[in-house]
Enzyme design. Structure first.
Site, PDB file in Angstrom:
ATOM      1  N   GLU A  10     -12.779  -4.708  -0.871  1.00  0.00           N
ATOM      2  CA  GLU A  10     -11.787  -3.859  -1.522  1.00  0.00           C
ATOM      3  C   GLU A  10     -12.447  -3.113  -2.674  1.00  0.00           C
ATOM      4  OE1 GLU A  10      -7.508  -5.213  -0.775  1.00  0.00           O
ATOM      5  OE2 GLU A  10      -8.209  -6.276  -2.533  1.00  0.00           O
ATOM      6  N   ASN A  54      -0.745  -8.137   0.490  1.00  0.00           N
ATOM      7  CA  ASN A  54      -0.702  -8.687  -0.859  1.00  0.00           C
ATOM      8  C   ASN A  54       0.441  -7.995  -1.589  1.00  0.00           C
ATOM      9  OD1 ASN A  54      -1.139  -9.484  -3.474  1.00  0.00           O
ATOM     10  ND2 ASN A  54      -3.089  -8.372  -3.727  1.00  0.00           N
ATOM     11  N   HIS A  65      -9.432 -11.400  -6.175  1.00  0.00           N
ATOM     12  CA  HIS A  65      -8.909 -10.025  -6.157  1.00  0.00           C
ATOM     13  C   HIS A  65      -9.336  -9.324  -7.449  1.00  0.00           C
ATOM     14  CE1 HIS A  65      -6.217  -6.606  -6.162  1.00  0.00           C
ATOM     15  NE2 HIS A  65      -6.065  -6.805  -4.871  1.00  0.00           N
TER      16      HIS A  65
HETATM   17  P1  PGA Z   1      -3.372  -0.962  -2.065  1.00  0.00           P
HETATM   18  O1  PGA Z   1      -3.757  -2.423  -2.588  1.00  0.00           O
HETATM   19  O2  PGA Z   1      -3.177  -1.039  -0.586  1.00  0.00           O
HETATM   20  O3  PGA Z   1      -2.105  -0.609  -2.808  1.00  0.00           O
HETATM   21  O4  PGA Z   1      -4.502  -0.064  -2.427  1.00  0.00           O
HETATM   22  C1  PGA Z   1      -4.662  -3.227  -1.887  1.00  0.00           C
HETATM   23  C2  PGA Z   1      -4.954  -4.486  -2.645  1.00  0.00           C
HETATM   24  O5  PGA Z   1      -5.024  -4.452  -3.894  1.00  0.00           O
HETATM   25  O6  PGA Z   1      -5.137  -5.559  -2.039  1.00  0.00           O
END
Ligand code: PGA
Length: 239
Positions: free
Chosen positions: A158, A10, A90
Protein backbone atom coordinates in the site's frame (compact mmCIF):
# COMPACT_ATOMS: atom_id res chain seq x y z
CA UNK A 1 -12.10 -25.42 -3.09
CA UNK A 2 -9.18 -23.01 -2.92
CA UNK A 3 -10.00 -19.32 -3.19
CA UNK A 4 -8.15 -17.74 -6.07
CA UNK A 5 -8.33 -14.08 -5.13
CA UNK A 6 -8.41 -12.23 -1.85
CA UNK A 7 -10.66 -9.19 -1.62
CA UNK A 8 -10.17 -7.37 1.69
CA UNK A 9 -11.81 -4.28 3.14
CA UNK A 10 -10.44 -1.99 5.81
CA UNK A 11 -13.31 0.06 7.21
CA UNK A 12 -10.95 2.12 9.40
CA UNK A 13 -12.97 4.23 11.87
CA UNK A 14 -16.15 4.06 9.76
CA UNK A 15 -19.31 1.98 10.23
CA UNK A 16 -21.37 1.47 13.33
CA UNK A 17 -22.45 -2.13 14.03
CA UNK A 18 -25.82 -1.28 12.41
CA UNK A 19 -24.22 -0.01 9.22
CA UNK A 20 -21.94 -3.01 9.14
CA UNK A 21 -24.96 -5.32 9.41
CA UNK A 22 -26.58 -3.63 6.41
CA UNK A 23 -23.33 -3.97 4.46
CA UNK A 24 -23.04 -7.66 5.37
CA UNK A 25 -26.64 -8.42 4.39
CA UNK A 26 -26.03 -7.23 0.82
CA UNK A 27 -22.59 -8.78 0.69
CA UNK A 28 -23.97 -12.19 1.70
CA UNK A 29 -26.02 -12.28 -1.51
CA UNK A 30 -22.93 -11.69 -3.62
CA UNK A 31 -20.36 -14.11 -2.25
CA UNK A 32 -18.54 -16.49 -4.57
CA UNK A 33 -16.35 -19.39 -3.46
CA UNK A 34 -13.57 -18.26 -5.82
CA UNK A 35 -13.06 -15.15 -3.70
CA UNK A 36 -11.77 -15.04 -0.16
CA UNK A 37 -13.34 -12.03 1.54
CA UNK A 38 -11.56 -10.49 4.53
CA UNK A 39 -13.27 -7.66 6.40
CA UNK A 40 -11.63 -5.42 8.99
CA UNK A 41 -14.27 -3.39 10.85
CA UNK A 42 -13.41 -1.12 13.77
CA UNK A 43 -12.72 -2.86 17.05
CA UNK A 44 -16.06 -2.16 18.74
CA UNK A 45 -17.90 -3.93 15.90
CA UNK A 46 -15.98 -7.14 16.55
CA UNK A 47 -18.16 -7.81 19.59
CA UNK A 48 -21.36 -7.88 17.54
CA UNK A 49 -20.51 -9.07 14.08
CA UNK A 50 -23.32 -9.78 11.63
CA UNK A 51 -23.69 -13.34 10.50
CA UNK A 52 -21.97 -13.46 7.13
CA UNK A 53 -19.60 -16.23 6.02
CA UNK A 54 -16.51 -14.11 5.46
CA UNK A 55 -13.26 -13.89 7.42
CA UNK A 56 -13.47 -11.10 10.00
CA UNK A 57 -10.35 -9.46 11.35
CA UNK A 58 -9.12 -6.74 13.69
CA UNK A 59 -7.41 -3.61 12.38
CA UNK A 60 -4.87 -3.74 15.16
CA UNK A 61 -3.90 -5.69 18.26
CA UNK A 62 -1.27 -5.52 20.97
CA UNK A 63 1.28 -8.35 21.12
CA UNK A 64 0.21 -9.73 24.50
CA UNK A 65 -2.58 -11.91 25.84
CA UNK A 66 -3.85 -9.13 28.13
CA UNK A 67 -2.33 -6.59 30.50
CA UNK A 68 -1.99 -2.92 31.35
CA UNK A 69 -2.13 -1.51 27.80
CA UNK A 70 -4.93 1.07 27.80
CA UNK A 71 -6.82 1.45 24.56
CA UNK A 72 -5.44 -1.77 23.10
CA UNK A 73 -6.92 -5.19 22.45
CA UNK A 74 -5.03 -8.43 23.05
CA UNK A 75 -5.18 -12.08 22.10
CA UNK A 76 -7.36 -13.17 25.03
CA UNK A 77 -10.24 -10.91 23.96
CA UNK A 78 -9.74 -11.62 20.25
CA UNK A 79 -9.86 -15.35 20.92
CA UNK A 80 -13.03 -14.93 22.97
CA UNK A 81 -14.57 -13.06 20.03
CA UNK A 82 -13.31 -15.80 17.68
CA UNK A 83 -11.23 -13.33 15.72
CA UNK A 84 -8.23 -15.05 14.16
CA UNK A 85 -7.23 -12.48 11.55
CA UNK A 86 -5.24 -9.30 12.00
CA UNK A 87 -4.14 -6.29 9.98
CA UNK A 88 -0.62 -5.27 10.99
CA UNK A 89 1.54 -2.32 9.98
CA UNK A 90 -1.03 -0.20 8.17
CA UNK A 91 0.58 3.14 7.33
CA UNK A 92 -2.04 4.93 9.42
CA UNK A 93 -0.85 2.94 12.45
CA UNK A 94 2.79 3.52 11.57
CA UNK A 95 2.02 7.26 11.33
CA UNK A 96 0.79 7.07 14.94
CA UNK A 97 4.22 5.88 15.98
CA UNK A 98 4.39 2.12 15.40
CA UNK A 99 7.97 1.24 14.55
CA UNK A 100 9.12 -1.49 12.21
CA UNK A 101 10.40 -3.39 15.23
CA UNK A 102 6.99 -3.23 16.92
CA UNK A 103 5.17 -4.35 13.75
CA UNK A 104 7.58 -7.27 13.45
CA UNK A 105 6.99 -8.14 17.11
CA UNK A 106 3.23 -8.19 16.50
CA UNK A 107 3.66 -10.42 13.44
CA UNK A 108 5.77 -12.89 15.37
CA UNK A 109 3.47 -12.92 18.42
CA UNK A 110 0.29 -13.52 16.43
CA UNK A 111 1.95 -15.96 14.04
CA UNK A 112 2.88 -18.05 17.11
CA UNK A 113 -0.85 -18.11 17.94
CA UNK A 114 -1.83 -19.23 14.44
CA UNK A 115 -3.57 -16.04 13.30
CA UNK A 116 -3.98 -15.09 9.65
CA UNK A 117 -1.96 -11.89 9.22
CA UNK A 118 -2.27 -9.17 6.61
CA UNK A 119 0.97 -7.24 6.94
CA UNK A 120 1.09 -3.85 5.17
CA UNK A 121 4.14 -2.24 3.63
CA UNK A 122 4.45 0.84 1.44
CA UNK A 123 6.65 3.81 0.73
CA UNK A 124 6.10 7.56 1.09
CA UNK A 125 5.88 9.98 -1.83
CA UNK A 126 9.40 11.16 -1.06
CA UNK A 127 10.84 7.68 -1.44
CA UNK A 128 8.76 7.05 -4.56
CA UNK A 129 10.18 10.21 -6.15
CA UNK A 130 13.70 8.90 -5.56
CA UNK A 131 13.04 6.05 -7.98
CA UNK A 132 12.23 2.34 -8.03
CA UNK A 133 15.54 1.27 -6.48
CA UNK A 134 14.86 3.42 -3.38
CA UNK A 135 11.35 2.00 -3.21
CA UNK A 136 12.72 -1.54 -3.40
CA UNK A 137 15.29 -0.88 -0.66
CA UNK A 138 12.67 0.69 1.60
CA UNK A 139 10.21 -2.17 1.14
CA UNK A 140 13.06 -4.59 1.84
CA UNK A 141 13.57 -2.83 5.18
CA UNK A 142 9.87 -3.30 5.97
CA UNK A 143 10.26 -7.06 5.47
CA UNK A 144 12.95 -7.08 8.15
CA UNK A 145 12.27 -9.65 10.89
CA UNK A 146 8.85 -10.52 9.46
CA UNK A 147 8.07 -14.28 9.44
CA UNK A 148 7.71 -14.43 5.64
CA UNK A 149 7.69 -18.21 5.71
CA UNK A 150 4.60 -18.28 7.95
CA UNK A 151 1.92 -19.90 5.75
CA UNK A 152 -0.87 -17.63 7.03
CA UNK A 153 1.00 -14.41 6.29
CA UNK A 154 -0.40 -12.22 3.51
CA UNK A 155 1.46 -9.09 2.41
CA UNK A 156 -0.32 -5.92 1.30
CA UNK A 157 1.60 -3.36 -0.74
CA UNK A 158 0.00 0.00 0.00
CA UNK A 159 2.00 3.00 -1.21
CA UNK A 160 1.18 5.74 1.30
CA UNK A 161 0.80 8.35 -1.44
CA UNK A 162 -1.87 6.27 -3.16
CA UNK A 163 -4.12 5.83 -0.11
CA UNK A 164 -7.29 7.92 -0.32
CA UNK A 165 -5.98 9.73 -3.39
CA UNK A 166 -5.28 8.04 -6.68
CA UNK A 167 -4.07 4.51 -7.26
CA UNK A 168 -0.51 3.82 -8.37
CA UNK A 169 -0.24 3.25 -12.12
CA UNK A 170 -0.55 -0.27 -13.47
CA UNK A 171 3.15 -0.17 -14.39
CA UNK A 172 4.13 0.93 -10.86
CA UNK A 173 2.01 -1.81 -9.31
CA UNK A 174 3.34 -4.49 -11.68
CA UNK A 175 6.97 -3.46 -11.13
CA UNK A 176 6.72 -3.09 -7.37
CA UNK A 177 4.82 -6.34 -6.89
CA UNK A 178 7.46 -8.12 -8.97
CA UNK A 179 10.16 -6.54 -6.78
CA UNK A 180 8.42 -7.57 -3.54
CA UNK A 181 7.90 -11.12 -4.78
CA UNK A 182 11.60 -11.25 -5.72
CA UNK A 183 12.61 -9.97 -2.26
CA UNK A 184 10.51 -12.74 -0.72
CA UNK A 185 11.89 -15.38 -3.10
CA UNK A 186 15.41 -14.33 -2.12
CA UNK A 187 14.43 -15.34 1.44
CA UNK A 188 12.96 -18.61 0.16
CA UNK A 189 9.35 -17.45 0.69
CA UNK A 190 6.32 -16.82 -1.49
CA UNK A 191 3.54 -15.11 0.50
CA UNK A 192 0.44 -13.87 -1.26
CA UNK A 193 0.55 -10.17 -2.08
CA UNK A 194 -2.36 -7.72 -2.17
CA UNK A 195 -2.38 -4.22 -3.62
CA UNK A 196 -4.05 -1.39 -1.69
CA UNK A 197 -4.40 2.33 -2.36
CA UNK A 198 -7.46 3.81 -4.06
CA UNK A 199 -8.74 0.56 -5.50
CA UNK A 200 -12.11 1.40 -7.08
CA UNK A 201 -14.67 -0.37 -9.27
CA UNK A 202 -13.14 1.29 -12.35
CA UNK A 203 -9.52 0.17 -11.79
CA UNK A 204 -9.96 -3.12 -9.90
CA UNK A 205 -10.11 -5.37 -12.94
CA UNK A 206 -6.86 -4.12 -14.46
CA UNK A 207 -5.07 -4.34 -11.09
CA UNK A 208 -6.42 -7.80 -10.24
CA UNK A 209 -5.46 -9.11 -13.67
CA UNK A 210 -1.74 -8.54 -12.95
CA UNK A 211 0.28 -11.72 -12.46
CA UNK A 212 1.85 -10.76 -9.15
CA UNK A 213 -1.35 -9.38 -7.61
CA UNK A 214 -3.17 -11.97 -5.51
CA UNK A 215 -5.91 -9.63 -4.34
CA UNK A 216 -6.71 -6.12 -3.13
CA UNK A 217 -7.14 -4.28 0.14
CA UNK A 218 -9.89 -1.70 -0.26
CA UNK A 219 -10.50 1.35 1.94
CA UNK A 220 -12.94 4.07 0.92
CA UNK A 221 -14.56 2.12 -1.93
CA UNK A 222 -15.64 -0.48 0.63
CA UNK A 223 -17.84 2.05 2.37
CA UNK A 224 -20.44 1.65 -0.36
CA UNK A 225 -21.43 -2.00 -0.60
CA UNK A 226 -22.36 -1.72 -4.29
CA UNK A 227 -18.84 -0.51 -5.07
CA UNK A 228 -17.27 -3.31 -3.04
CA UNK A 229 -19.44 -5.87 -4.83
CA UNK A 230 -18.37 -4.40 -8.18
CA UNK A 231 -14.73 -4.83 -7.14
CA UNK A 232 -15.47 -8.47 -6.29
CA UNK A 233 -17.09 -8.93 -9.69
CA UNK A 234 -14.14 -7.30 -11.39
CA UNK A 235 -11.95 -9.87 -9.67
CA UNK A 236 -14.10 -12.75 -10.87
CA UNK A 237 -13.75 -11.49 -14.43
CA UNK A 238 -10.00 -11.96 -14.21
CA UNK A 239 -10.19 -15.65 -13.24
P1 PGA B 1 -8.17 3.58 0.14
O1 PGA B 1 -7.54 2.94 1.47
O2 PGA B 1 -8.74 2.46 -0.67
O3 PGA B 1 -9.21 4.55 0.63
O4 PGA B 1 -7.06 4.26 -0.57
C1 PGA B 1 -6.79 1.76 1.42
C2 PGA B 1 -6.21 1.45 2.77
O5 PGA B 1 -5.81 2.38 3.50
O6 PGA B 1 -6.11 0.27 3.15
Amino acid sequence: MEACLIIAANFKMHFTPQKLAAFAATLADNLDSRLQILLFPNTACLAQLPSCPVRWGAQNAYPAQNGAFSGEIGAEVLDALQIQTLLIGHSERRALGETQEFCAQKCRFYAELGYTLVYCIGESQKIRSSGQESVRAFLDSQLQDIPLDYPKLILAYEPIWAIGTQAASIEQIAQTHADIKALCRARGCAPQLLYGGSVKPNNAREILALDDVNGVLVGSAALVVADFVQIMQAGLQTL
